[in-house]
Design an enzyme around this catalytic site. Structure first.
Site, short mmCIF file in Angstrom:
data_model
loop_
_atom_site.label_atom_id
_atom_site.label_comp_id
_atom_site.label_asym_id
_atom_site.label_seq_id
_atom_site.Cartn_x
_atom_site.Cartn_y
_atom_site.Cartn_z
N GLU A 156 -10.67 5.23 3.70
CA GLU A 156 -10.27 5.89 2.47
C GLU A 156 -11.39 5.96 1.42
O GLU A 156 -11.36 6.85 0.58
CB GLU A 156 -9.06 5.15 1.86
CG GLU A 156 -7.84 5.10 2.76
CD GLU A 156 -7.24 6.48 3.00
OE1 GLU A 156 -7.34 7.34 2.11
OE2 GLU A 156 -6.68 6.70 4.09
N ILE A 201 0.87 -1.19 0.00
CA ILE A 201 0.00 0.00 0.00
C ILE A 201 0.90 1.23 0.00
O ILE A 201 1.83 1.33 0.81
CB ILE A 201 -0.92 0.01 1.23
CG1 ILE A 201 -1.84 -1.21 1.23
CG2 ILE A 201 -1.74 1.31 1.30
CD1 ILE A 201 -2.60 -1.40 2.54
N PHE A 202 0.63 2.17 -0.90
CA PHE A 202 1.43 3.39 -0.98
C PHE A 202 0.74 4.51 -0.20
O PHE A 202 -0.40 4.87 -0.48
CB PHE A 202 1.60 3.82 -2.44
CG PHE A 202 2.44 5.07 -2.59
CD1 PHE A 202 3.80 5.05 -2.32
CD2 PHE A 202 1.86 6.27 -3.00
CE1 PHE A 202 4.57 6.19 -2.46
CE2 PHE A 202 2.63 7.41 -3.14
CZ PHE A 202 3.99 7.38 -2.87
N GLY A 203 1.46 5.04 0.80
CA GLY A 203 0.96 6.15 1.58
C GLY A 203 1.61 7.45 1.16
O GLY A 203 2.85 7.51 1.04
N TYR A 204 0.80 8.48 0.95
CA TYR A 204 1.36 9.77 0.54
C TYR A 204 0.81 10.93 1.38
O TYR A 204 1.29 12.06 1.27
CB TYR A 204 1.07 10.04 -0.95
CG TYR A 204 -0.41 10.00 -1.31
CD1 TYR A 204 -1.19 11.14 -1.23
CD2 TYR A 204 -1.01 8.82 -1.73
CE1 TYR A 204 -2.54 11.10 -1.55
CE2 TYR A 204 -2.35 8.77 -2.06
CZ TYR A 204 -3.11 9.92 -1.98
OH TYR A 204 -4.45 9.87 -2.29
N GLY A 205 -0.19 10.66 2.22
CA GLY A 205 -0.77 11.68 3.10
C GLY A 205 -0.82 11.13 4.52
O GLY A 205 0.20 10.75 5.09
N SER A 206 -2.03 11.05 5.07
CA SER A 206 -2.15 10.61 6.47
C SER A 206 -1.75 9.16 6.68
O SER A 206 -1.41 8.76 7.79
CB SER A 206 -3.58 10.84 6.98
OG SER A 206 -4.50 10.04 6.26
#
Length: 200
Positions: free
Chosen positions: A108, A30-35
């Site tokens: 999400e 899973i790619f996280g870019y914010g919270s």
């Protein structure tokens, strides 16, 4: 394994399709870019700094639940086409995916706004295909370019079930800096927010 903006917006159908695309034969990234960077809220076996090309992080998605309300919408990050994005890739063990996915989806995809996509991530340990929550510019939840006065108003007023837009933006910015990531667009918006606080 992309999904497209023209697909149904039913979160349950998108969940079923995403799990089908994954297939269940290997661990899931899973790619996280914010919270998700600073509050993933799911158990993961590994995390790596990761870069995605062809997409960028932008605080240009209306939030009417998490960081705002229908009466006073806030903002959250989306991944928009173009540029590149540095974030974190999380590896979830295959056996854990059925347990963690419903809560991730509720967080999400509660309104089915994002387009879940499988994106190529470059990491120090080699390339991985990771699930990312992207936002098409054609989406009604994409804000487009807003005037500074509207940003100031949002930063001053918008608050949802997870807190304010301002807290969300400041926490993400601080975590990005801790990782050595300098997001100039976000820094500029926070300068606008500080102007709103000074004027309050």
């Amino acid at each position: 394994m992309p999904t497209h903006a023209s697909a149904t917006r039913d979160p349950a159908a998108l969940l079923e399709r995403t799990l089908h695309e994954w297939g269940g034969q290997q661990d899931l990234w899973i790619f996280g870019y914010g919270s998700l960077i600073w509050r993933p809220d799911f158990p993961f076996a590994e995390s790596r700094p990761a870069t995605v090309h062809g997409w960028h992080r932008a605080l240009k998605m209306w939030s009417r639940v998490n960081r705002g309300t229908p009466e006073c919408p806030g903002l959250v990050f989306g991944m928009l086409p173009g540029g590149s994005c540095r974030g974190v890739a999380f590896r979830v063990e295959r056996t854990q995916v059925p347990a963690i996915f419903p809560a991730l989806w509720q967080r999400e995809m509660v309104l089915g706004v994002y387009d879940p996509r499988w994106l190529a991530c470059r990491t120090p340990g080699g390339p991985v295909q990771a699930l990312a929550f992207t936002l098409p510019r054609s989406s009604p939840s994409h804000t487009g370019v807003l005037p500074e006065a509207q940003y100031r108003s949002i930063f001053r007023q918008a608050r949802g079930i997870y807190g304010s837009t301002l807290d969300y933006a400041e926490t993400t910015h601080a975590e990005l800096l801790r990782m050595g990531i300098h997001d100039r667009a976000l820094a500029r918006l926070l300068d606008i927010a500080r102007g709103a606080a000074d004027a309050a």
